[in-house]
Write an enzyme that holds these catalytic residues in place. Structure first.
Site, PDB file in Angstrom:
ATOM      1  N   HIS A 140       5.482   0.231  27.365  1.00 18.83           N
ATOM      2  CA  HIS A 140       4.647  -0.436  28.362  1.00 18.83           C
ATOM      3  C   HIS A 140       4.405  -1.914  28.035  1.00 18.83           C
ATOM      4  CE1 HIS A 140       1.235   0.711  25.592  1.00 18.83           C
ATOM      5  NE2 HIS A 140       0.798  -0.460  25.983  1.00 18.83           N
ATOM      6  N   ASP A 170       6.849   6.495  25.257  1.00 23.17           N
ATOM      7  CA  ASP A 170       6.289   5.147  25.375  1.00 23.17           C
ATOM      8  C   ASP A 170       6.719   4.272  24.203  1.00 23.17           C
ATOM      9  OD1 ASP A 170       4.985   3.026  26.499  1.00 23.17           O
ATOM     10  OD2 ASP A 170       3.001   3.591  25.776  1.00 23.17           O
ATOM     11  N   SER A 244      -1.268  -2.745  21.138  1.00 24.28           N
ATOM     12  CA  SER A 244      -0.180  -1.837  21.492  1.00 24.28           C
ATOM     13  C   SER A 244       1.130  -2.304  20.869  1.00 24.28           C
ATOM     14  CB  SER A 244      -0.014  -1.766  23.011  1.00 24.28           C
ATOM     15  OG  SER A 244      -1.111  -1.131  23.601  1.00 24.28           O
TER      16      SER A 244
END
Length: 503
Positions: A140, A170, A244
């Protein structure tokens, strides 16, 4: 002795007794004082084991060399994506709205007021795992990016190229043209234990080179809803937007996971963060680099959670395992002899806790590997040998529904109305030609079946008896008693699952 003499003697005795009492008290206090200030080589009356306390800065100072070693390999990733005006027009609910155009005219539909292109920027983190320029991050972070800029700890900037992505975990791998880069050594996430200290490193809110400390709160977290394949490490180390793709390392500086997501009601840190374990990351990364895609093992069964009620019905001692609802035709499972109703309890000698455990374990297996799978069939254990195949690219996960029944009605299926499957109904439900069963046309909301059966479900078995047409269904239902539990095998949306209904 006269009375006065006797009184005089009692008075003298009382005074002496008082002095004696005071002397005893002073002696005790002096003795205790001597114990308090006893020299180091004196032996205390009671022996206790003292726990040495570390200096207040001992914990932090122990992490300093870890941070210095790992931080240079944690990079800042910034991406740019251009959203074209025509795409914005399609995305907006107003441009094609008749009420909107009534006030502002039809020039929008004629392109006269086409929105301008917009540039969308986002920030994230990444971890260098190979000195030749391979970087692991989250999917993402780089998804749909037109440009990826990587900034190293020494402020050097590079343009990143996507090697491959895997939305199901992911994860993504990017590459920069550089050599002799600092890296983070891989750790074995299977050995990570709850309670261990971990450090989360990344660039939260665009603040470069940030480190936070916490502990491992849980391992093997699944059903979080972030990715298809979940086996997350949960930590209370602060993970915020921008973290992230960053590194989660242990106190030895080994990479234990890739920071992926937080649980938050406010958008900020709330003490619950998730990281993809390093063992999963490493396999996905290697597959993306070597083959450009992730190759996963495939068994060919649709599975569902085993509730305590289902476990009892299928002869399983506890609610651990995965219940097979359907076996895909010509799949490895079909060739090995699996049937609907098998409860998979172990694979290659390792226990299966539930559907997530089985799904992740099978996906990690090498294509062509022969494995022994132990199942409970008709309440008896049996072992099947299966050769794992490659997961088809277009495979869809079959959804499993609820399986809890509520009380009510004369029998468990009271309130359920069914009808034959006509060609028109089969077409509407997307059923293949010649598919057996009966379709549920209505369910009484107050019935026992309402919590587990839905309108449009196709009932293909009742209490393990196949149902091909209305007559089959009626014959089985007519034999049900008021207190009988009913086990249905239904086809819902193309996937099969068992539903247990209690009267």
């Amino acid at each position: 002795m006269s009375d006065s003499s006797r009184a005089r003697m009692l008075k003298i005795g009382g005074v002496a007794g008082g002095f004696l009492l005071v002397g005893v008290v002073i002696g005790l206090l002096f003795s205790l004082r001597m114990d308090w200030v006893a020299p180091a080589n004196s032996s205390p009356a009671l022996s206790t084991t003292a726990v040495p306390l570390a200096p207040t800065n001992a914990v932090q100072s122990n992490f300093v060399p870890v941070v210095k070693a790992v931080m240079p390999a944690v990079v800042n990733i910034s991406t740019t994506r251009v959203i074209h005006g025509k795409d914005l027009q399609q995305m907006s609910p107003f441009f094609n709205d008749l009420f909107f155009r009534q006030f502002f005219g039809d020039q929008f539909s004629q392109g006269q007021q086409m929105p301008r292109d917009q540039r969308e920027n986002s920030l994230g983190s990444g971890v260098i795992v190979d000195g030749g320029g391979y970087i692991v991050t989250n999917n993402h972070v780089v998804d749909k990016a037109d440009e990826i800029k990587v900034v190293l700890g020494d402020k050097r900037e590079f343009i990143g190229k996507v090697v491959g992505t895997d939305p199901k975990t992911d994860l993504a791998v990017i590459h920069i043209k550089a050599k002799d880069l600092p890296t983070v050594p891989w750790g074995d996430s299977d050995k990570l234990e709850v309670g261990e200290y971990v450090l989360a490193m990344g660039n939260p809110f665009g603040l470069n080179q940030t480190v936070t400390m916490g502990i491992v709160s849980a391992v093997g977290r699944a059903n979080v809803g972030i990715a298809d394949y979940e086996d997350f490490i949960q930590t209370d180390a602060a993970i915020n937007p921008g973290n992230s793709g960053g590194a989660l390392v242990n106190t030895r500086g080994e990479l234990m996971g890739i920071n992926t997501a937080i649980f938050s009601r406010s958008g900020g840190y709330m003490g619950v963060g998730f990281a993809v374990p390093s063992n999963m990351v490493r396999k996905v990364m290697q597959s993306l680099i070597d083959k450009g895609k992730v190759v996963r093992g495939w068994l060919g069964v649709s599975i569902q959670e085993l509730t305590p009620e289902l476990a009892k019905n299928f002869g399983v001692d506890d609610a651990k395992g995965a219940l097979v609802g359907e076996v895909v035709k010509d799949s490895p499972a079909a060739k090995a002899g699996f049937i609907a109703g098998d409860v998979i309890i172990s694979m290659d000698g390792k226990s299966i806790d539930g559907p997530t455990s089985l799904r992740n374990r099978v996906a990690d297996l090498a294509v062509g590997k022969d494995v022994a799978i132990r199942v409970i069939r008709e309440k008896k254990p049996t072992e099947l040998k299966v050769k794992i195949a490659e997961q088809p690219a277009d495979m869809q996960q079959a959804a499993a529904g609820d399986s809890d029944g509520q009380a009510g009605g004369n029998t468990a299926l009271a309130g359920v109305e069914v009808q034959a499957i006509t060609p028109d109904i089969a077409r509407q439900l997307g059923l293949p030609q010649g598919n057996g069963g009966v379709v549920v046309s209505a369910v009484d909301a107050a019935s026992a079946a309402a919590a587990g059966v839905r309108r449009g479900d196709v009932i293909v078995e009742v209490n393990r008896v196949p149902v091909h047409k209305i007559g089959d269904y009626q014959r089985v239902v007519n034999k049900l008693g008021k207190k009988d539990n009913v086990l249905l095998l239904i086809n819902r949306g193309g996937g099969k699952l068992f539903v247990l209904i209690k009267p």
